[in-house]
Design an enzyme around this catalytic site. Structure first.
Site, short mmCIF file in Angstrom:
data_model
loop_
_atom_site.label_atom_id
_atom_site.label_comp_id
_atom_site.label_asym_id
_atom_site.label_seq_id
_atom_site.Cartn_x
_atom_site.Cartn_y
_atom_site.Cartn_z
N HIS A 1 -0.87 2.77 11.21
CA HIS A 1 0.45 1.97 11.36
C HIS A 1 0.07 0.42 11.14
O HIS A 1 -0.97 -0.14 11.24
CB HIS A 1 0.81 1.90 12.89
N ASP B 1 4.98 9.65 14.37
CA ASP B 1 5.24 11.06 13.54
C ASP B 1 4.21 12.13 14.07
O ASP B 1 4.45 13.10 13.69
CB ASP B 1 5.12 10.73 12.26
N1 ACO Z 1 -5.74 8.38 6.89
C1 ACO Z 1 -6.94 7.64 6.24
N2 ACO Z 1 -7.22 6.76 5.91
C2 ACO Z 1 -6.19 6.01 6.32
C3 ACO Z 1 -4.82 6.24 6.95
C4 ACO Z 1 -4.83 7.58 7.12
N3 ACO Z 1 -3.70 8.19 7.87
N4 ACO Z 1 -4.17 5.19 7.00
C5 ACO Z 1 -4.83 4.11 6.70
N5 ACO Z 1 -6.04 4.51 6.13
C6 ACO Z 1 -7.17 3.39 5.67
C7 ACO Z 1 -6.68 3.07 4.53
O1 ACO Z 1 -7.13 3.75 3.43
C8 ACO Z 1 -7.35 1.56 4.58
O2 ACO Z 1 -8.76 1.96 4.27
P1 ACO Z 1 -9.60 0.69 3.41
O3 ACO Z 1 -9.62 -0.51 4.42
O4 ACO Z 1 -11.03 1.29 3.53
O5 ACO Z 1 -8.92 0.42 2.13
C9 ACO Z 1 -7.12 1.16 5.86
O6 ACO Z 1 -7.26 2.37 6.61
C10 ACO Z 1 -5.98 0.44 6.07
O7 ACO Z 1 -4.93 1.15 5.47
P2 ACO Z 1 -3.58 0.64 4.59
O8 ACO Z 1 -3.10 1.59 3.87
O9 ACO Z 1 -4.02 -0.67 3.96
O10 ACO Z 1 -2.42 0.22 5.80
P3 ACO Z 1 -1.11 -0.22 5.81
O11 ACO Z 1 -0.69 -0.79 6.79
O12 ACO Z 1 -0.64 -0.58 4.44
O13 ACO Z 1 -0.27 1.29 5.90
C11 ACO Z 1 0.47 3.45 6.95
C12 ACO Z 1 0.14 1.97 6.96
C13 ACO Z 1 1.43 3.67 5.39
C14 ACO Z 1 1.28 3.97 8.12
C15 ACO Z 1 -0.69 4.18 6.61
O14 ACO Z 1 -1.63 4.11 7.87
C16 ACO Z 1 -0.59 5.59 6.09
O15 ACO Z 1 -0.30 6.07 4.98
N6 ACO Z 1 -0.48 6.51 7.36
C17 ACO Z 1 -0.24 7.92 7.06
C18 ACO Z 1 1.37 8.22 7.02
C19 ACO Z 1 1.98 8.12 8.03
O16 ACO Z 1 1.68 8.55 9.47
N7 ACO Z 1 3.13 7.25 8.09
C20 ACO Z 1 4.22 7.00 9.32
C21 ACO Z 1 3.89 5.73 9.82
S1 ACO Z 1 4.99 5.44 11.26
C22 ACO Z 1 6.56 5.35 10.43
O17 ACO Z 1 6.80 4.88 9.64
C23 ACO Z 1 7.56 5.81 11.44
#
Ligand code: ACO
Length: 432
Positions: A308, A366
């Site tokens: 998140h 979620d």
């Molecule tokens: N699985 C694996 N790796 C992940 C995940 C994941 N679900 N989420 C983040 N990471 C990793 C990224 O690859 C990144 O790694 P790095 O630093 O080595 O490059 C690091 O964690 C930071 O992630 P970001 O994508 O930069 O974080 P951001 O804040 O931009 O994204 C998000 C947040 C979109 C929620 C992301 O965690 C994600 O895609 N999660 C899965 C989708 C999800 O569950 N979305 C619902 C969110 S809650 C809502 O909207 C109601």
């Protein structure tokens, strides 16, 4: 107390500017950069708004470090345990919990605006029968402005309030109709003697040929889902609603824009994606290979329902929903539901893995919500629709707050241009 400031010095030109610090009641303060461009000719660069507060808001507070979520100051745990969705709607719209008469009046207003214009219902037949219900929602909610233009004077506070009531009241009907259309069943008219969640379940699942009785466990689980999804400060869809509204667009168009933004799998679409992921993992023994894939930067697979932007520990909503899954599945005699067992095991393994611990990736709202929705019979393509239904109050409350904000201006982000510099047009016949 003198104004707190931050001094920015442009080391290239030696110019400097003092920027005021803006503090809220809690949470990080902000630097007011509004004069930066005028004073230094510079812009801030912040893709994804990692460090940008785009408004002041008194609705929802999140402390991502501590896992705290407050609606108008009230902890989500207390609201989930003691409140109702309509009471939460009142709280978000008007700022305080209602008195008994206020609650009775609000309930009556919402429950008596549940029907939609018959012309709107004919709108559905223009969609392909296999359209995703979110696609239908974007279209039908946007079309509300064509049916309710008597309340779209956005500068009239009473019009804004009527639109808010209409949106909250009609959203479950529109959502259920989009499902009924997709399965070829007749639309069911709302029954205003029922509560908000019960009414939705009835319009979703009843058929004219048979009596239908709402299951109390399903209504309770849905009520909880609605409360937990009602608002979440400046997320992608809420920011979209505000941006659309900042141009003076009507509230129905703004909410339709929000529904579009919510649809994506990185946002509200994740609840659907989580269930599809859990269904793909047919055997818990396969979990380690999915964890390996989620960590592989060359693989597009991510652990859906994990991570998140703001929460750097367990999302408090996920904590409530995990317990609610236990309670609901026990109550309906499905304690060993395979998807829930896979989810628990996936969480257990991920939270022992350095990759997730170092990046502070925990289950978000979620991760468990889809299991609840599935257990009460909601079809997977409707999951994000239910999220939209619940979030409508948050979107419209945020829009109303923005409309009353003296600082509000049209949202117009800037950019750092990286394209070609000025060049002259060459006629086609002269080009090689
Ligand atoms: N699985 C694996 N790796 C992940 C995940 C994941 N679900 N989420 C983040 N990471 C990793 C990224 O690859 C990144 O790694 P790095 O630093 O080595 O490059 C690091 O964690 C930071 O992630 P970001 O994508 O930069 O974080 P951001 O804040 O931009 O994204 C998000 C947040 C979109 C929620 C992301 O965690 C994600 O895609 N999660 C899965 C989708 C999800 O569950 N979305 C619902 C969110 S809650 C809502 O909207 C109601």
């Amino acid at each position: 107390m003198s104004q707190e400031t931050v001094t920015i010095i442009d080391n290239t030109t030696g110019k400097r500017v003092e920027l005021p610090i803006v503090r809220g009641t809690q949470g990080p303060a902000g630097i007011d950069v509004r004069t930066l461009n005028r004073e230094l000719g510079l812009l801030t660069f912040d893709p994804g708004f990692l460090s940008t507060a785009h408004c002041r808001s008194a609705l929802t507070f999140i402390d991502g470090e501590q896992g705290v979520l407050l609606y108008r100051g009230y902890p989500i745990e207390q609201l989930a345990a003691q409140s109702s969705y309509l009471e939460v709607c009142y709280l978000l719209l008007y700022g305080d919990l209602p008195t008994k008469p206020q609650m009775r009046e609000f309930q009556s207003i919402i429950l008596h605006h549940t029907m939609v214009h018959e012309g709107l219902r004919r709108f559905y037949s223009g969609f392909r029968h296999d359209a995703h219900p979110m696609a239908i929602m974007v279209g039908v909610v946007g079309a509300l402005s064509a049916f309710y233009h008597d309340s779209t004077d956005i500068h009239d506070p009473r019009h804004r309030e009527i639109s808010a009531h209409r949106l909250i009241a009609k959203m479950p009907t529109i959502a259920a109709d989009s499902y009924k259309y997709s399965i070829g069943q007749p639309f069911i008219y709302p029954d205003n003697a029922l509560g908000y969640a019960e009414n939705f379940l009835r319009t979703m699942f009843a058929v004219p040929a048979e009596p239908y009785k709402v299951k109390p466990a399903a209504a309770r689980a849905l009520e909880l889902f609605l409360i937990l999804h009602a608002d979440h400060e400046q997320n992608a869809s809420t920011a979209t609603v505000r941006l659309a509204g900042s141009s003076g667009a009507n509230p129905f168009a703004c909410i339709s824009a929000g529904i579009g933004a919510l649809w994506g799998p990185a946002h509200g679409g994740a609840n659907e994606a989580v269930i599809r992921m859990l269904e793909t993992i047919r055997d818990p023994a396969e979990i380690p290979q999915y964890i390996t894939r989620a960590k592989d930067k060359d693989d597009a697979f991510r652990l859906m329902g994990f991570g998140h932007r703001i929460y750097k520990q367990y999302d408090p909503r996920a904590k409530i929903l995990r317990q609610a899954c236990h309670d609901l599945l026990k109550e309906i005699g499905a304690e060993h539901q395979p998807l829930f067992e896979t989810a628990l095991e996936l969480e257990r393994i991920a939270l022992q893995d350095d990759y997730f611990l170092e990046r502070r990736l925990y289950p978000n709202v979620d991760f468990y919500s889809g299991i609840i929705l599935k257990a009460i019979g909601i079809p997977i393509p409707m999951f994000t629709v239910l999220f939209a239904m619940a979030r409508t109050v948050g979107w419209v409350a945020q829009w109303m707050e923005m409309m009353e904000d003296a600082e509000q201006r049209i949202g117009r982000p800037r950019q750092i241009y990286v394209g070609p510099a000025r060049r002259d047009y060459m006629p086609l016949e002269e080009r090689e």
